[in-house]
Every structure is written in C-alpha cells, then in structure tokens.
Scaffold this motif. Structure first.
Motif, PDB file in Angstrom:
ATOM      1  N   ILE A   1       0.713  -1.182  -0.225  1.00 22.65           N
ATOM      2  CA  ILE A   1      -0.042  -0.156   0.160  1.00 22.65           C
ATOM      3  C   ILE A   1       0.819   0.730   0.023  1.00 22.65           C
ATOM      4  CG2 ILE A   1      -1.940   1.074   1.379  1.00 22.65           C
ATOM      5  CD1 ILE A   1      -2.452  -1.464  -0.252  1.00 22.65           C
ATOM      6  N   ALA A   2       0.705   2.456  -0.722  1.00 19.81           N
ATOM      7  CA  ALA A   2       1.379   3.132  -1.377  1.00 19.81           C
ATOM      8  C   ALA A   2       1.366   4.324  -0.006  1.00 19.81           C
ATOM      9  CB  ALA A   2       1.854   3.495  -2.508  1.00 19.81           C
ATOM     10  N   TYR A   3       1.756   5.181   0.533  1.00 16.16           N
ATOM     11  CA  TYR A   3       0.937   6.029   0.736  1.00 16.16           C
ATOM     12  C   TYR A   3       2.643   7.785   0.005  1.00 16.16           C
ATOM     13  CZ  TYR A   3      -1.659   4.094   4.109  1.00 16.16           C
ATOM     14  OH  TYR A   3      -2.674   3.413   4.598  1.00 16.16           O
ATOM     15  N   THR A   4       1.607   9.217  -0.387  1.00 16.98           N
ATOM     16  CA  THR A   4       2.616   9.359  -0.662  1.00 16.98           C
ATOM     17  C   THR A   4       1.615  11.165   0.560  1.00 16.98           C
ATOM     18  OG1 THR A   4       2.839   9.219  -2.981  1.00 16.98           O
ATOM     19  CG2 THR A   4       3.263  11.217  -2.012  1.00 16.98           C
ATOM     20  N   ILE A   5       2.627  11.791   0.878  1.00 19.60           N
ATOM     21  CA  ILE A   5       2.203  13.011   1.602  1.00 19.60           C
ATOM     22  C   ILE A   5       2.718  14.379   1.912  1.00 19.60           C
ATOM     23  CG2 ILE A   5       2.980  12.085   3.997  1.00 19.60           C
ATOM     24  CD1 ILE A   5       0.968  13.455   5.257  1.00 19.60           C
ATOM     25  N   VAL A   6       2.791  15.490   0.848  1.00 20.78           N
ATOM     26  CA  VAL A   6       3.490  16.366   1.344  1.00 20.78           C
ATOM     27  C   VAL A   6       2.498  17.665   1.292  1.00 20.78           C
ATOM     28  CG1 VAL A   6       2.293  16.729  -1.175  1.00 20.78           C
ATOM     29  CG2 VAL A   6       4.496  17.788  -0.363  1.00 20.78           C
ATOM     30  N   GLY A   7       3.483  18.955   2.085  1.00 21.02           N
ATOM     31  CA  GLY A   7       2.958  19.997   2.720  1.00 21.02           C
ATOM     32  C   GLY A   7       2.033  20.934   1.701  1.00 21.02           C
TER      33      GLY A   7
ATOM     34  N   ASP B   1      -0.350  23.023   0.755  1.00 26.35           N
ATOM     35  CA  ASP B   1      -0.714  24.568   0.863  1.00 26.35           C
ATOM     36  C   ASP B   1      -0.137  25.487   2.091  1.00 26.35           C
ATOM     37  OD1 ASP B   1      -1.785  27.291   0.774  1.00 26.35           O
ATOM     38  OD2 ASP B   1      -3.424  26.352  -0.153  1.00 26.35           O
ATOM     39  N   LEU B   2       0.784  25.412   2.239  1.00 29.74           N
ATOM     40  CA  LEU B   2       1.477  25.767   3.728  1.00 29.74           C
ATOM     41  C   LEU B   2       0.476  26.932   4.431  1.00 29.74           C
ATOM     42  CD1 LEU B   2       5.584  26.074   3.397  1.00 29.74           C
ATOM     43  CD2 LEU B   2       3.970  23.774   3.526  1.00 29.74           C
ATOM     44  N   ALA B   3       0.131  28.015   3.933  1.00 27.87           N
ATOM     45  CA  ALA B   3      -0.429  28.833   4.646  1.00 27.87           C
ATOM     46  C   ALA B   3      -1.774  28.885   4.846  1.00 27.87           C
ATOM     47  CB  ALA B   3      -1.205  30.295   3.467  1.00 27.87           C
ATOM     48  N   ALA B   4      -2.499  27.437   4.401  1.00 28.40           N
ATOM     49  CA  ALA B   4      -4.004  27.436   3.926  1.00 28.40           C
ATOM     50  C   ALA B   4      -3.945  25.339   5.246  1.00 28.40           C
ATOM     51  CB  ALA B   4      -4.788  26.965   2.890  1.00 28.40           C
ATOM     52  N   HIS B   5      -2.646  25.619   5.931  1.00 23.61           N
ATOM     53  CA  HIS B   5      -2.420  24.416   6.275  1.00 23.61           C
ATOM     54  C   HIS B   5      -2.878  22.993   5.922  1.00 23.61           C
ATOM     55  CE1 HIS B   5      -1.540  27.305   9.747  1.00 23.61           C
ATOM     56  NE2 HIS B   5      -3.066  27.700   9.264  1.00 23.61           N
ATOM     57  N   LEU B   6      -2.576  22.580   4.706  1.00 26.02           N
ATOM     58  CA  LEU B   6      -3.388  21.517   4.166  1.00 26.02           C
ATOM     59  C   LEU B   6      -1.990  21.231   3.248  1.00 26.02           C
ATOM     60  CD1 LEU B   6      -5.981  23.116   1.793  1.00 26.02           C
ATOM     61  CD2 LEU B   6      -6.372  21.689   3.874  1.00 26.02           C
ATOM     62  N   PHE B   7      -2.105  19.312   4.125  1.00 28.78           N
ATOM     63  CA  PHE B   7      -0.890  18.008   3.629  1.00 28.78           C
ATOM     64  C   PHE B   7      -2.447  17.907   2.264  1.00 28.78           C
ATOM     65  CE2 PHE B   7       0.784  18.063   7.725  1.00 28.78           C
ATOM     66  CZ  PHE B   7       2.175  17.608   7.327  1.00 28.78           C
ATOM     67  N   HIS B   8      -1.395  16.930   1.664  1.00 29.47           N
ATOM     68  CA  HIS B   8      -2.262  16.623   0.481  1.00 29.47           C
ATOM     69  C   HIS B   8      -1.730  14.904   0.095  1.00 29.47           C
ATOM     70  CE1 HIS B   8      -2.684  14.182  -3.734  1.00 29.47           C
ATOM     71  NE2 HIS B   8      -3.356  15.473  -3.764  1.00 29.47           N
ATOM     72  N   VAL B   9      -2.639  14.029   0.376  1.00 25.33           N
ATOM     73  CA  VAL B   9      -1.800  13.116   0.822  1.00 25.33           C
ATOM     74  C   VAL B   9      -2.639  11.823  -0.403  1.00 25.33           C
ATOM     75  CG1 VAL B   9      -2.051  11.046   2.258  1.00 25.33           C
ATOM     76  CG2 VAL B   9      -2.053  13.275   3.315  1.00 25.33           C
ATOM     77  N   SER B  10      -1.644  11.238  -1.069  1.00 28.13           N
ATOM     78  CA  SER B  10      -2.836   9.799  -1.833  1.00 28.13           C
ATOM     79  C   SER B  10      -1.878   8.612  -1.301  1.00 28.13           C
ATOM     80  CB  SER B  10      -2.276  10.036  -3.435  1.00 28.13           C
ATOM     81  OG  SER B  10      -0.855  10.142  -2.625  1.00 28.13           O
ATOM     82  N   VAL B  11      -3.785   7.291  -1.713  1.00 31.27           N
ATOM     83  CA  VAL B  11      -2.848   6.643  -0.987  1.00 31.27           C
ATOM     84  C   VAL B  11      -3.391   5.210  -2.195  1.00 31.27           C
ATOM     85  CG1 VAL B  11      -5.504   5.910  -0.053  1.00 31.27           C
ATOM     86  CG2 VAL B  11      -3.125   4.278   0.567  1.00 31.27           C
ATOM     87  N   THR B  12      -2.678   4.324  -2.767  1.00 30.81           N
ATOM     88  CA  THR B  12      -2.479   3.364  -3.996  1.00 30.81           C
ATOM     89  C   THR B  12      -2.712   2.049  -3.809  1.00 30.81           C
ATOM     90  OG1 THR B  12      -2.035   5.278  -4.883  1.00 30.81           O
ATOM     91  CG2 THR B  12      -1.885   3.267  -6.326  1.00 30.81           C
ATOM     92  N   VAL B  13      -3.707   1.130  -4.015  1.00 30.72           N
ATOM     93  CA  VAL B  13      -4.246   0.254  -3.939  1.00 30.72           C
ATOM     94  C   VAL B  13      -3.985  -0.601  -5.263  1.00 30.72           C
ATOM     95  CG1 VAL B  13      -5.257  -1.676  -2.281  1.00 30.72           C
ATOM     96  CG2 VAL B  13      -5.864   0.927  -1.897  1.00 30.72           C
ATOM     97  N   ALA B  14      -3.007  -1.507  -5.092  1.00 32.28           N
ATOM     98  CA  ALA B  14      -2.481  -1.925  -6.747  1.00 32.28           C
ATOM     99  C   ALA B  14      -3.875  -3.245  -6.415  1.00 32.28           C
ATOM    100  CB  ALA B  14      -1.522  -2.876  -6.724  1.00 32.28           C
ATOM    101  N   ALA B  15      -4.323  -3.808  -5.949  1.00 31.58           N
ATOM    102  CA  ALA B  15      -5.515  -4.707  -6.061  1.00 31.58           C
ATOM    103  C   ALA B  15      -6.673  -4.490  -4.831  1.00 31.58           C
ATOM    104  CB  ALA B  15      -4.572  -6.558  -5.916  1.00 31.58           C
TER     105      ALA B  15
END
Length: 192
Positions: free
Chosen positions: A8-14, A16-30
């Motif tokens: 299970i692969a997650y990616t997280i990145v800040g 929008d720092l001013a809006a206090h938002l992390f963008h997260v994605s999770v990829t499920v192969a099956a």
C-alpha cells in the motif's frame, strides 16, 4: 502477510502551507472486488478521547486508470470506492492546524503529523506492507528541506575537524542570532 501483494503506497506533501493543508494519496494495487473501504480511526492509543480525525479531511476523490471512481461515505470516518479493475488511488487533503502530538500541524515554519490522523486505513490490507513517501513542499520556505534533513548541504561539510555544528532549538519568533560564524536556518525554524 499476503504473498505477492504489492505494498500500500502513501504519498504526503505539505500542499498549501498558509492554508495548513497536507495532500495525501494512497494507492492500492489490488483493491477489494466489492469496492475498497478506507477509514480513519476516531481515537489514538494513549489518548482516550474521541478525536474524529476524519473531520479534517476537506476534499477526497478516487481514480483508477485516470478515470474518476465514485466514493461513498459510509459513516463519519469511512468511505467505500466503487468496484474497479486495476490500481485504485484515493487523493485527499487534510487540514493540519493542531499543535498536539496526536494529529497534524502545517504552516510556513514547520510541519508534522501523526500517521493515525492522516493515513487512511485500507480495510482488509492490514497485513500487507505499507510504504510512505514524504515529499518536500513546493513552497519557497522548504526549498532545502530534504538536503537539510539529510544534512547534505555544503553548510554541513566541516572545513576542519575542529569545527563544531550546533543545533539550537529556539521559539520560531526568535530573531536570527548574530553569531561569529556561518549560520543555516532550516525550514522547520529550529536549526540555526
């Protein structure tokens, strides 16, 4: 562990720092044949208060092969993706403005998160390996983030064996100190 099942692969990145938002994605192969379920816990071990981490998810969507996949909210903290063939990726934004150690916080000076509050659980895949890719925010304040964390900037190359590297933790409102040697201020605002 399920044999031959991709992590299970997650990616997280800040995002929008001013809006206090992390963008997260999770990829499920099956993903589950009947539609994959995702959830966040309502509480965290060691803190016996209901936290409702899902309230901080401000946007959520799913896709497979570049096409949208319908997401149905099952309850306060669970979503189910419509059945799909191939990899399934869920993208979501997490509002991060909680200075406790139980959740997440993000601004122009630093960012941190407790995985419990930002990583959707892929129901039924608890025994599959999980990987997390923490990416550097695009914001100018974070331009040297990875090199700073890994201490690969030229600043960290000592000109002599007698040179010292000092790390001072100071309040983020502290002015830059007038020191008689080179200084480096890292994105988190703690290393000077």
């Amino acid at each position: 562990m399920k044999k031959n099942q991709a992590a299970i692969a997650y990616t997280i990145v800040g995002h929008d720092l001013a809006a206090h938002l992390f963008h997260v994605s999770v990829t499920v192969a099956a993903p589950a044949e009947g539609g994959q379920i995702f959830s966040l816990p309502a509480w965290i071990p060691g803190s016996y208060m209901i936290r409702e981490f899902s309230r901080n998810i401000v946007r959520i969507r799913a896709e497979s092969k570049g096409e949208p996949v319908e997401l149905t909210k099952l309850d306060k903290h669970s979503w189910q993706a419509a059945p799909c063939k191939g990899k399934l990726t869920v993208h979501y934004e997490v509002y991060a403005w909680d200075l406790s150690v139980r959740a997440a916080h993000l601004d122009q000076t630093h960012g941190f998160f407790n995985g419990t509050s930002v990583f959707l659980r892929v129901v039924g895949s608890e025994d599959v390996p999980h990987v997390v890719d923490i990416q550097r925010p695009a914001h100018e304040a974070a331009q040297d983030w990875r090199a700073s964390v890994e201490q690969t900037l030229q600043f960290f190359d000592s000109p002599s064996h007698d040179a010292c590297l000092w790390r001072l933790s100071v309040p983020q409102t502290t002015p830059v100190l007038d020191l008689p040697y080179a200084t480096y201020i890292e994105w988190q605002g703690a290393q000077r």
